[in-house]
Each structure stands twice: as C-alpha cells, then as structure tokens.
Design an enzyme around this catalytic site. Structure first.
Site, PDB file in Angstrom:
ATOM      1  CB  SER A 130      -8.241   0.950   6.159  1.00 21.70           C
ATOM      2  OG  SER A 130      -8.866   2.264   5.948  1.00 21.70           O
ATOM      3  CB  SER A 162      -8.056   3.760   3.159  1.00 19.59           C
ATOM      4  OG  SER A 162      -7.165   3.036   4.028  1.00 19.59           O
ATOM      5  CE  LYS A 209      -3.748   1.885   2.813  1.00 19.53           C
ATOM      6  NZ  LYS A 209      -4.536   1.862   3.952  1.00 19.53           N
TER       7      LYS A 209
END
Lengths: 147, 492, 482
Positions: free
Chosen positions: B180, B156, B81
C-alpha cells in the site's frame, strides 16, 4: 467448553486436486475435562463427504452471522460468488508441502517486552466518550441484553 | 527559491531554504494550502485540510528556525494518511464507520513527526481501512492519478501518493500491509518506503492486519525518505512488536558507493503477469545500477505466486478480528433505533463497512473458524515461513533484491473494481515482502506511455540503509524522480 | 439407581496488580463507570496491548506453588466473540500455549486426609467489563472499568465427586492466592469466580455423562448450593428418561436454581488464533529461580510444620493456616504462651466465634496475639478456670488491659488456697444439713450427682473463683465424713 484444540481442529482429508473438506458435521471431542462431550465444530452446514467450497448461500450467511454482518438478499448471489472465488484463489496452498513447518505468526523471532506495573492512565472518560453514540451517566448504552 | 518552485521542491531543498531564511515556514505552508485548494477538487487526494492549525504550527516552526533550535524537518509541510490517529482531527480510515471519529490521541508516528517540527497540512484519502490497491473504495470518493485523472493512483495510500505527485506536499505518510505504500508510489511516480516490520511503531495506526502493517514515508526523493524515516523510527513502549534496535543514521550513509553490491533478480518477478513495457523500464534501471558498479545475480523466490493466497488468508483473518471492535457501541457508526443487540451489531457493521471490507471480513472469519483453521490459517502461516525462508536463502547470494513494484502502470478508474481477484494481483510483487517483514522501496524508474513505473528494491531485515543507499545512488544518476505531471495532461 | 457426580472447576482469579494486564489504567474495584477504562481497555482504534510484568510474575508464582510445569514459551491468543462487555470483539487469552501447564494441588479435608486435585493448566487473560441491566428502560449500561483486569484462569481435571471436595479445593485455592499475595481474594467483589462443569454417571461406570457448565459462581456457599440443585436437576432429567443438554447455565441464588443462559444459546465459534499484537512470552530458568527463592512459606508447608512443631490436629492446623495473618497470630500466641494446643482451641473457639459475631477479620481483632497469650498463660498455670478465662477474655475484648491486669482489677483469681476453700466448704456443709444427710444416705453412684449441689453453693460463695478440681476433692473428702 467449545475450545477446540489445534490438533483436533480439523482434518483435511481431501487428497483430490481441489481444496476439499470432507468432514463438516464432524463432532470434535473437545473436553479439557475429557468428559467426552461433543459439539458441532463448524458453524457451517456442510455434510459429511460433501466436497467443499461454500457454494450455497446458507454457508455465506452462517459466516456472516459469525462476523455480525447482514447480507441483503439481493446481494447474496454476488457476495457468495466473490467469496467462493476468493476461496478458490487461496485453495492453491493445498499443493504446498508444509509438513513439519512451524507456523509463522510474526515476521521476527522476537519475544514480548514487559511493562512495569504502574498506573499511567487517569480518568479520560470525557475525552474518550466524546464521539460515543449512546452514553448515559458514564455508561455506554446498548439495547437490553439478557444473560 | 521562487514561491512557484516551492511545492515541487524536496524537503531537503526546502529545509535549507528555511534555514537560510530564503523562505518562511508560513509562506511554504500557505503555498501548499493554495495548491491543494486549487488542485484537490480534481485529484481528491486530501480529505481533511487543517489550514488554521497548519499555519499555527508553521509560525511555531519559524520561531524555532529563528532561534536556531530547528531540526532538518522543522517547518516542512506533511500530509498524513487518514489511518493515523490525529488528536482532535477527524480520523476516518475513509470509512462511513469512522466518518465521525475524532481521536483524543496521536499515533506515535504523528507525535514523532510533530516533535521533529513538521507542519501537518491535513489527511489523505485511502482505500477504506486500507483494503485495496486503487483508492476507489473510500467513502469520500476516488482519488485520481495526477498523471492521468482517468486513472487510479494505486492504493491503499493513493491519496498520499497523489498528493506528493501533484505537488501538494513534499512529505506524506503511508501504511503498507501488502504493498500500500510501494504500489501507489510506483503508479504516481514518487518514492515510497515500507520499512522493516517493527522499525516504526504501529501505536495509533488503525489496524488492518497487525502482523503485516507498517508505516513509512512517501516522498519525492530517497534523501527525503531517509530524513523522514529517521524521525519515524525507533522502539515504542506502546507497541510490543516495535523492535528495540538502534536506529542507524539513514541520511549519513546515503552517499556511499554501491560498487560491488550484489543485486538479486528473482525470475518469478518477471513472469507473464508483468507488463513487458514495465519489464523494459526495470531492466534499464538495473543497467544504470550496474554502471554504478553493482553486480546482478539471478535468484529464486519460488513461492512468489502462492504469496497472494497466503496473504489473502492471513491479512483478512487478522483484519476480521481487528475490525470486530467496530460494533456501534463505543465509537463509530451506529444504526438508527436498534431493536436488539444483534440488530445493533449487524446493521451498524453492514451499514458502516463498504463491500470490500465486508468481503475480507467474511473470508477472514471463515479462515479462522473451527474446522477450517488448520486448512486455511495455519497452512497460510506455514507457507508464510517458507516465503520468509526463500528470502533468507536469496540474501545469501545478494545484498538487495530488485524488481518491479507493480505489474503495470496505473490503470483506468473502475477497470478492476468489479474483479477483486484482478485487483489482488496488483500486489503480487509487494505482499511477500510484508509476509517476510522485510523493507521495500519503490522509486520512479521512468514512464510508460506517459505513466510512471516504479523500481522496487527489497532489503534484509532492518537494512533500510542499504535500500536507501542504492535508491539514492539511482536518483543521483537518473532524473526520473524529477518528472512531474501536468495535472490532467501529459508529463513534462 | 445411584449416581456419581463428576466435576471439574475453572476458577477465574483476579490478580492484584496496580494496573491492568495490557494497559496503564488502574486495577481497582468500585470506581464510577468507565473512569478506569483507558483507550486500550475500550478497544479504541489504533490502540495496542502491552503486557504487565507483574501479571506474568504472579502466574509463575502460582505455577511454582502447585509444582506445575511452566510454559517457558507461552503465547497469547485472541478469543473472538461479540458481546457488549468485550470491547474489542475478542478477549486476549491463552489457548494454544498457556503459561502454567500440568500441576497438582493437595487439598486438606476435614478428616485430616489430603484430597489430590490435578490442575490441567492456568493461563493469563483479560477480564471483561460489566453490564448493568436494571438502570435503564429497554437498555443495558456497559461499564468497562473491569475490562483488562488481569485474570489467571485455573482449570482442573474432572476430579471432584462431592460438593465438599469442590468447596475445600476452592478454599485452599483462595488461601494459596492470599499467601502468594497474587489476589486480594475478595469474593464479594468478584476477585475469585468459579465455573463448575458437572455431569452425572451411574455409580461404578467409567465413562462421562453430558455435562453442563454453571458460570460465575462467586461464593463458597453458592458453589455448594449450585452443585446440589444442579445434581438434583440432572438426576431428575436422567431418571425420567431424558437426556442432558450440554449448555451453559446460571445459578440464581434467590430462587436457588440453575437455568440455561440465553446469551450462550448459540454455540460459539471462538476462532482462536495467536494474538499478532503480542509476541511470545519467554521465561528463563534465572527468572524462575529468582521467583522461586522469593516464595513465601506455602500453606501446605506451614500446615505440616504446625502439625509437627505444635502437635496440632490436621484439622486445626488446616484451619489455622487459612490466611497468613491467622497463622502468624497463632504462631505468635503459641510461642509466647508455650501452650500451642490450648492457644489453637482458644483461637478457633472463643476468638473465632466472637470475631464472626462481630463480623470482624482476624486482622481487626481487638485482642492481639500477645494479649491472648497472656490469657493462655494464666489458664495453663491454673490461675484461671475456663469459666474465669471467658470473663478475662471479655475484658481483653473490651481492651481493659492485659490478662493479668484484668484478673487483678476484676478480682478473678481462682481460689486455690486450700485453707480458704476448706472454710467455705465447711460453712456450706453446716448450712445444709438435709442435703448432707441425703448425700450420705445415697448409693455411691448417686452421690456423684448430689455433690454438684455443694459445688454450686461453694462456687456461689466464692463468686466462681474456686478451683473446681480442688473444690471437688475437698467436698468429697468432707462429705464422706473424714
């Protein structure tokens, strides 16, 4: 000194169902020195007895100023609206009885580890300033500051 | 093992293929790169591709495989990420603020996974500064759900979830501050684990809310999650909040039976907020676990609903100050020709941060400001303790807690982006777990109208092992985790 | 109307650790800009603080030295404000639960009295960086080498009424810090900086007036001057019917004035809250007692011991214990010379004067404690008059050898041989018949003055080596004609 103490931080005297704040121009007697000086505790322009939410744009602007954000005039209405709705969402906490509950800052009841006092980092200026926007002679540059 | 099947294989399967030299790490890496090249334009899950360095790392992995010094993750491709700092590779947090930021250091998670022999393919898309549940606030554009390109992947860590679901990579890293990892895992039909707060070092992860953030694995199977968690876990001298506890052998305990295990069912997780079709899937999943010998117990988590309010004070408050460092001075976006220091600060920050980030900074600043601290921040911290105590009480009656990971399946792009409060509800079943610092796992529990739904399992502090054991058992007796999307079309 | 000044002090003491409080960068003064600012100090994305154990130990040492209540559990907080020298946009400090709570500190004053000061608290925090304003047109340069230097902020109650009290406190604090070895005390490099909270009130009144805060004064002299000019300014304002604005002011040493700081014009809302990147510091009794047992002899204890063991005045004792080096110097010399009071006089007189003139510290003195003791011994046994002693001291300063060797080579032995002196006296009397007559004719009261002439003549003849007491006795006897 503008250090507020937690005990004097604010008094939520609102007993109504809404999440109301009553004392906004309250002058907090701060003084680590006990000199009785007063400072305006809140950056926000509420008035005594004025219930509450920062529904007027000047309040959002005061918070924005504190956060160093600039809000476009055109967006102000929207921003204020969403800001207020978020605060309304969190207002439900008022109904929960938390008397005597110790605030929880961290999920675990652990304590701080200490580091040995040794120098482990050398000069990394070049690498660390690689993406710096304005640098001269190793200094970071900002527009002229006046003390 | 055919090349075509490579990109949907689990890391565990790939690892044995690498060891038996059925495939090479270079072939595997190249296969992933090819899939990304072909499919990413539609999905937009990957925002930085490190083709050259990935192949170099794969060559090194092949060498170790030949030498016999390889570990279980040697040569396995992975995507990080874009919140994890990666040395000499752009790390943007999907924000204009950090669009040009290249850190000269690796996050601890990155260096540990590197040391374990993984091959870094690149970086995945996310909500800006991890603030969102749909991966729609990225400066690099939205990520689409591989199951339906008109839907969000969740967020997210939506880029990572979409990438794993789309067969770009067997492994992705994510971070979870309020859901997330688990919510996008649920919406994309993959396995996502948020470890206990303190299990994985936060050093080098761009902070959102320091007391809630935790990094974890996003994978196809629980078995892979265990492997990856093993490599990520452990105390880090550089993170004072990382726990100095022995890390158990997560893979070793996977196959133990679950008979007699008590699974707590919180009635608050099956309230009117929950899509009935999702509720049905969760109940079916629970039935499977009962068949395996588990016992269901009713429990109460009375402050579940107030968790949202608590979270939306604490997370923005911490974020508001964590994000003060983005001031246009040392790194990050700086406005053109600032007229004064205030002008530099205000314009750099207003230009560099997106709307949702600014909104949270405002709320957080307000919650901490003099006169409001007690009523907002302190109050929220007190309720946080009550929430944590709810879980402790519940765990007196059960060993894990089960429920949905998200209130519904993936929703259409843009459906909630104009209503932040509706978006915040996406995390109603996940964020209390962050507030209490507990581990949470989301695993595929089937499809609703062709879209995946996740079963969430919540464990006691530092008891990821039990979650993994239950999750693995579920994946042994079901095949929801084998379902894969036909990109842009119906599922197989 | 007469006014009373009320002051409280906040001292920022830089702790002399090897590395910074939250990072492994070097804690050293004077490096090239930003070479000692690592990723943590710069507040780079993803970086986290880790607490330096020595900073904690130093704070606990200080707390024990002022008999303070220690925060067994203390917590770091974030103090939020935007400024270029504050790289994270917040300073990690301790607000709600400091490591050192109430304590007290007795300050020796010139008249030998002790002035009690109540310490409110002392807490750990990180120092900010530095801004350079003059080097670039329209721009300010930011150097973050200092960012993250450990600070102990020591806050007092509003107990000070005079500048002398404030300065005496600061000197005593400086001395204590050096004894404990927790700071290098280098004030020119900013190791100890003082904020003065100052207000005026009508003499005799109980309440407090509105105060101002004078920031970052970094020398004892400037503290004294800043207090004087700020007192005068506030008095002028009040006496002309004005009111004092509560504000932060800066002391400008060049103009000898204080002025309001522009950067502090907007009241700050620091939004303190517990630093989530750090956990509570827990100190247990075992840790505390280990530190306690390793504490050095504190200046206050040493001062009392010097007064009782060496019969020194309170004032001399206070001066001599200023630094451990000076106190050790004294004690070595006093023990060897067996004349502690004389030793104290020489150290605080000739030695201190010469060191000051040459701008040297006691540790750099060319005259060792042993050498000085050698000189004191010769004064005590009457070998040297005070005048000769000064010549020997000069020889010691020039490192010509021991006191005895200098006496020998320079021929500075005092003439105490009665026979030899008598001969010289006789010769002078014989050579100056007029003066002898004048003396003998004078009244008794005036004779005392006239004898000085003869003393001078004999001293001249003896090259200053005549023992003055002996000479005087002999002269009077001879002049009076016996």
């Amino acid at each position: 000194m503008t250090k507020p103490s937690s005990a004097k931080h604010s008094k939520n005297t609102g007993k109504s169902a809404s999440f109301s704040f009553v004392l906004k121009w309250e002058c907090i007697n701060v003084g680590v020195f006990g000199q009785g000086e007063s400072v305006v505790a809140s950056p926000l322009s509420f008035h005594s007895g004025y219930a509450a939410m920062p529904t007027i744009p000047t309040d959002v602007l005061s918070v924005a100023q504190l956060a160093r954000l600039r809000i476009d005039e055109a967006a102000l209405g929207d921003v204020t609206d969403r800001f207020t709705r978020t605060l309304n969402l969190v207002a439900q906490l008022e109904e929960i009885d938390t008397a005597g509950v110790i605030p929880m800052s961290n999920p675990h009841d652990m304590h701080q580890r200490l580091r040995a006092d040794s120098v482990t980092e050398g000069n990394q200026r070049e690498a660390l300033q690689q993406t710096a926007p304005a640098v001269e002679d190793g200094f970071f540059l900002v527009p002229k500051v006046i003390d | 093992m055919t090349l075509e099947s490579l990109t949907y294989a689990s890391a565990t399967e790939l690892s044995s293929g690498l060891r038996t030299a059925e495939i090479s790490a270079v072939e595997l890496t190249q296969a992933c790169i090819d899939v990304i090249a072909k499919q990413n334009p539609a999905v937009n899950a990957v925002i930085t591709l490190c083709q050259e360095s990935a192949l170099t790392e794969a060559k090194a992995a092949d060498l170790r495989l030949r030498e016999g010094s390889a570990g279980p993750l040697t040569g396995i491709p992975l995507l990080h990420k874009d919140i994890f700092c990666t040395r000499n590779v752009a790390t943007t947090c999907a924000s204009k603020m950090l669009a040009n930021f290249i850190p000269p250091y690796d996050a601890t998670v990155v260096s540990r996974l590197r040391a374990a022999g993984t091959v870094m393919l690149g970086k995945t898309n996310m909500d800006e500064f991890a603030m969102g549940s749909s991966t729609e606030t990225s400066v690099f554009g939205v990520t689409r759900n591989p199951w339906d390109l008109n839907c969000v992947p969740g967020g997210s860590s939506g880029g990572a979830a979409a990438a794993v679901a789309a067969g770009f990579t067997p492994l992705g890293t994510g971070t979870d501050t309020g859901g997330s990892i688990r919510q996008p895992a649920s919406l994309c039909g993959i396995t996502g684990l948020k470890p206990t707060y303190g299990r994985v070092s936060r050093l080098g992860i761009i902070a959102f809310a320091s007391s809630l953030d935790q990094a974890g694995p996003m994978t196809r199977t629980v078995e892979d999650a265990a492997l990856m968690l093993q490599a990520m876990s452990g105390v880090d001298a550089g993170d004072s909040t990382s726990a100095d506890l022995e890390v158990p052998d997560f893979s070793g305990g996977l196959n133990q039976p679950i008979s007699g295990l008590r699974i707590g069912i919180p009635k608050e997780y099956f309230s009117q907020n929950l899509d009935q079709r999702v509720a049905d899937k969760i109940h079916q999943a629970l039935d499977e676990l009962v068949k395996e010998g588990a016992e269901l117990v009713d429990i109460d988590l009375p402050h579940t609903e107030q968790g949202i309010a608590t979270y939306y004070i604490i997370a923005p408050a911490e974020a508001s100050t964590n994000l003060s460092r983005y001031d246009g001075v040392r790194f990050g976006h700086r406005c053109e020709s600032p007229l004064s220091l205030t002008d530099l600060y205000e314009r750099s920050r207003s230009e560099g941060f997106g709307e949702e980030v600014q909104r949270r900074i405002l709320v957080g600043t307000y919650a901490l400001s003099a006169g409001f601290y007690d009523a907002y921040f302190k109050k929220a911290q007190q309720v946080r303790r009550l929430i944590s105590e709810d879980f402790q009480k519940a765990f007196e009656h059960c060993d894990v807690i089960a429920g949905p990971a998200a209130p519904g399946p993936a929703f259409p792009l843009g459906a909630k982006s104009d209503d932040p409060l509706a978006m915040y509800l996406e995390d109603v079943y996940t964020l209390s777990v962050n507030l209490a610092g507990l581990p949470g796992l989301s695993i595929p529990a089937g499809l609703v109208d062709g879209m995946p739904v996740g079963l969430q399992l919540i464990g006691r502090s530092f008891d990821e092992a039990t979650l993994l054991r239950v999750g693995h058992r579920f994946q042994l007796c079901t095949d929801h985790h084998h379902a894969k999307p036909v990109l842009g079309g119906a599922s197989q | 109307m007469s006014w009373e000044v009320v002051m409280g002090l906040e001292v920022h003491l830089q702790l002399a650790t090897n590395s910074k409080i939250f990072s492994g960068a070097a804690n050293q003064f004077g490096a090239e800009p930003n070479v000692q600012a690592c990723a943590v100090d710069l507040g780079m994305p993803g970086m986290l603080p880790v607490l330096n154990s020595e900073a904690v130990r130093y704070a606990v040492m200080f707390g024990l030295a002022i008999d303070a209540r220690l925060g067994k559990r203390s917590v770091f907080d974030r103090k939020n404000y935007f400024y270029p020298d504050s790289p994270k946009g917040y300073q990690i400090s301790q607000f709600f639960e400091p490591i050192v709570c109430e304590g007290h500190f007795d300050i020796p004053m010139e008249d030998g009295s002790l002035f009690p000061v109540r310490i409110t608290r002392a807490h750990l925090e990180e120092d900010a960086g530095k801004s350079v304003h003059d080097a670039y047109t329209g721009q300010t340069g930011v150097d973050l080498n200092r960012a993250g230097t450990p600070l102990l902020e020591i806050v007092t109650e509003p107990d000070f009424r005079t500048a002398a009290q404030a300065v005496a406190y600061l000197k005593a604090l400086h001395s204590l810090a050096i004894y404990l070895g927790i700071s290098d005390g280098n004030m020119a490099e900013g190791s100890m900086r003082c904020d003065i909270n100052i207000s005026l009130r009508a003499s005799g009144s109980e309440g407090f007036g509105t105060r101002t805060e004078i920031k970052n004064v970094n020398s004892f002299k400037f503290v004294e001057k800043a207090i004087a000019v700020e007192t005068e300014r506030q008095q002028d304002v009040l006496e002309s019917g004005g009111t004092i604005t509560q504000e932060t002011r800066l002391y400008d040493a060049e103009k000898n004035e204080t002025r309001a700081m522009r950067s502090k014009e907007v009241a700050n809302d620091y939004r303190y809250f517990p630093e989530p990147d750090l956990l509570p510091i827990i100190i247990d009794d075992e840790y505390i007692s280990a530190i306690k047992s390793a504490l050095p002899e504190l200046p206050s204890i040493k001062r009392e011991r010097f007064i009782s063991d060496y019969e020194l005045s309170h004032y001399d004792a206070a001066l001599l214990v200023d630094t451990p080096t000076l106190a050790n110097y004294f004690e070595t010399a006093a023990i060897q010379s067996k004349a502690p009071k004389l030793t104290a006089n020489w150290i605080l007189g000739d030695l201190a004067g010469t060191l000051n003139r040459e701008n040297l510290d006691i540790s750099q003195s060319p005259v060792s404690a042993e050498s000085l003791a050698g000189l004191i011994v010769r004064i005590a046994d009457d070998t040297l008059s005070s005048k000769l002693a000064k010549q020997v001291f000069e020889g010691l300063w020039q490192q010509e050898g021991t006191a005895d060797a200098i006496i020998e080579t320079r021929g500075l032995k005092q003439v105490t041989d009665t026979g030899a002196l008598e001969t010289m006296v006789d010769q002078v009397i014989e050579a100056n018949p007029d003066q002898v007559a004048q003396y003998r004719a004078a009244e008794e009261g005036k004779q005392k003055k006239l004898v000085g002439f003869f003393v001078g003549q004999v001293m001249k003849a003896s090259k200053g080596q005549a023992n003055p007491q002996l000479l005087n006795t002999l002269l009077v006897k001879k002049l009076n004609g016996s």
